[in-house]
Scaffold this motif. Sequence first.
Motif, PDB file in Angstrom:
ATOM      1  N   UNK A 456       0.713  -1.185   0.107  1.00 49.92           N
ATOM      2  CA  UNK A 456       0.047  -0.075   0.118  1.00 49.92           C
ATOM      3  C   UNK A 456       0.675   1.238  -0.003  1.00 49.92           C
ATOM      4  N   UNK A 457       2.031   1.201   0.820  1.00 51.23           N
ATOM      5  CA  UNK A 457       2.812   2.448   0.859  1.00 51.23           C
ATOM      6  C   UNK A 457       3.607   2.670  -0.286  1.00 51.23           C
ATOM      7  N   UNK A 458       4.011   1.559  -1.149  1.00 47.78           N
ATOM      8  CA  UNK A 458       4.624   1.707  -2.611  1.00 47.78           C
ATOM      9  C   UNK A 458       3.995   2.180  -3.476  1.00 47.78           C
ATOM     10  N   UNK A 459       2.307   1.734  -3.512  1.00 49.58           N
ATOM     11  CA  UNK A 459       1.283   2.158  -4.503  1.00 49.58           C
ATOM     12  C   UNK A 459       1.091   3.759  -4.207  1.00 49.58           C
ATOM     13  N   UNK A 460       1.035   3.949  -2.776  1.00 48.77           N
ATOM     14  CA  UNK A 460       0.605   5.466  -2.412  1.00 48.77           C
ATOM     15  C   UNK A 460       1.728   6.431  -3.078  1.00 48.77           C
ATOM     16  N   UNK A 461       2.998   6.134  -2.757  1.00 48.62           N
ATOM     17  CA  UNK A 461       3.930   7.048  -3.165  1.00 48.62           C
ATOM     18  C   UNK A 461       4.647   6.960  -4.697  1.00 48.62           C
ATOM     19  N   UNK A 462       4.209   5.837  -5.211  1.00 53.30           N
ATOM     20  CA  UNK A 462       5.027   5.361  -6.427  1.00 53.30           C
ATOM     21  C   UNK A 462       4.131   4.885  -7.550  1.00 53.30           C
ATOM     22  N   UNK A 463       2.709   4.435  -7.193  1.00 50.86           N
ATOM     23  CA  UNK A 463       1.935   3.920  -8.091  1.00 50.86           C
ATOM     24  C   UNK A 463       2.462   2.661  -8.817  1.00 50.86           C
ATOM     25  N   UNK A 464       3.099   1.857  -7.765  1.00 54.06           N
ATOM     26  CA  UNK A 464       3.725   0.596  -7.963  1.00 54.06           C
ATOM     27  C   UNK A 464       2.685  -0.738  -8.412  1.00 54.06           C
ATOM     28  N   UNK A 465       1.364  -0.499  -7.782  1.00 55.15           N
ATOM     29  CA  UNK A 465       0.331  -1.169  -8.041  1.00 55.15           C
ATOM     30  C   UNK A 465       0.524  -2.643  -6.824  1.00 55.15           C
ATOM     31  N   UNK A 477      -3.642  -4.201  -9.264  1.00 59.53           N
ATOM     32  CA  UNK A 477      -4.692  -2.826  -8.916  1.00 59.53           C
ATOM     33  C   UNK A 477      -3.603  -1.695  -8.506  1.00 59.53           C
ATOM     34  N   UNK A 478      -4.495  -0.782  -8.813  1.00 62.12           N
ATOM     35  CA  UNK A 478      -3.819   1.020  -8.168  1.00 62.12           C
ATOM     36  C   UNK A 478      -4.910   1.429  -7.658  1.00 62.12           C
ATOM     37  N   UNK A 479      -4.974   2.031  -6.495  1.00 62.36           N
ATOM     38  CA  UNK A 479      -5.727   2.861  -5.601  1.00 62.36           C
ATOM     39  C   UNK A 479      -5.465   4.374  -5.876  1.00 62.36           C
TER      40      UNK A 479
END
Length: 486
Positions: A456-465, A477-479
């Motif tokens: 979740x952290x990785x997706x938050x700051x870097x859109x890593x999915x 997925x991406x939030x």
Amino acid sequence: MAAIHNVFGPRANVTMKSDFGLIGLAVMGQNLVLNVESHGFQVSVFNRTTAVTDEFVARHPGKKLVGAATLEAFVESLATPRKIQIMVKAGAPVDAVIEQLIPLLSPGDIVIDGGNSLYTDTERRDAYLTSKGLRFIGAGVSGGEEGARKGPSIMPGGPLSTWEVMKPIFEAISAKVDGEPCVIHIGPGGAGHYVKMIHNGIEYGDMQLICEAYSLFKAAGFTTQEMAAIFNQWNEGELQSYLIQITGKALEQVDAETGKPIVELILDKAGQKGTGQWTLLNAAENAVVISTINAAVEARVLSSQKKQRVAASKELKGPKVDLSPVKAQLVAKVHDALYASKVISYAQGLDLMKTMGEKKGWGLDLGRIAAIWRGGCIIRARFLNRITDAYRSNPQLTNLMLDPFFKELLNRTQQNWRETVALAVTNGIPVPAFSASLGYYDSYRSERLSANLLQAQRDFFGAHTYERIDKPEGTMFHTEWPEVIG
């Protein structure tokens, strides 16, 4: 043959040409030569300093030794195909000796690097010598001075056809366990030196774990002689091993000058020659966890920062050490913590070996490799028989911890293991390898880890999915996370 400096006694049975040659007469080289000669082979020797060669041969009259003052004379003294083992410092010195040898050799001659070379250097040298019509073996040799003389564990890598030529000598000089020589053809190219590197990484872990057991006993108020008795007793049971044996002997040793235990007079500043660090780098490249070995390497690095530690000890505070309430139970607790953590060190090393062997197509046989570690080498131990059995029973074993014997062992010892780590942490006694081993065990056995939050952290700051537990595997997925200001 004017440059030959051989000193033979009247009983020496010297043939015209030697069966084997060795370059580099440091302690390991000298002992290997005596080992080879004791099995009926005539050996030619060369050292950069001629006086060393002359003195070595002169000290052993009656033995089939040929000392050469020049490389030309050394090579000339050998029967073809020549079999030449190099025992010099790893790195540039090995390359330098090879370059000097090449013009003197004939097609099909065999050069063996018996030092602790990095496996990638071995692969490079193998390709280079092959292009010259020569044959090359990178052979890890473990056992120290005693092993070199009485029988080491040998890990040769290179072409199978070259191994067949060297097999009679290597099998003759290696240690024997239940009649089996502690040497096999490990695999092609750099496989031999790679396996020796992993052996050394496991050795780092094993040694650090023993040192942490010592730290706990010392903090609890055991005398050095009491600790020696504990390790000597352990060497009669499940923990029987060369390293446990020499630990007991080292703790017994008294300094002649002061009458104090010699161990307590030795500066707590450890050295290392690089094989542990190479293992860490290789594990990182292959995304394999070797936390116990990593902790052991880092412990050596921190020990070398002696002045910084002395200064920090006056500034950074810790708890008051009091292990007296558990002193009577401590031996059993630490025994189990050491045994369980030792299994983890081997499990991690073998996992890395398995991963790298598959990646390189080396065809590593972990059962047979464990078998040749049972004798001669530094990490030889009783429970290597169990590791050998584990991989012989199930060559596809995912992790050593999942073998029935080791699974039962870890289940049985883990309470004492946990209590030992807890006691150390509560009392401020550093046990990085015990802790790392337990952390690895608990992470490996966890069905669900906290990596969901990490994703979740990785997706938050870097859109890593990320993947979801309620959706098909592999679907990403991406939030759209809320904006963070400041």
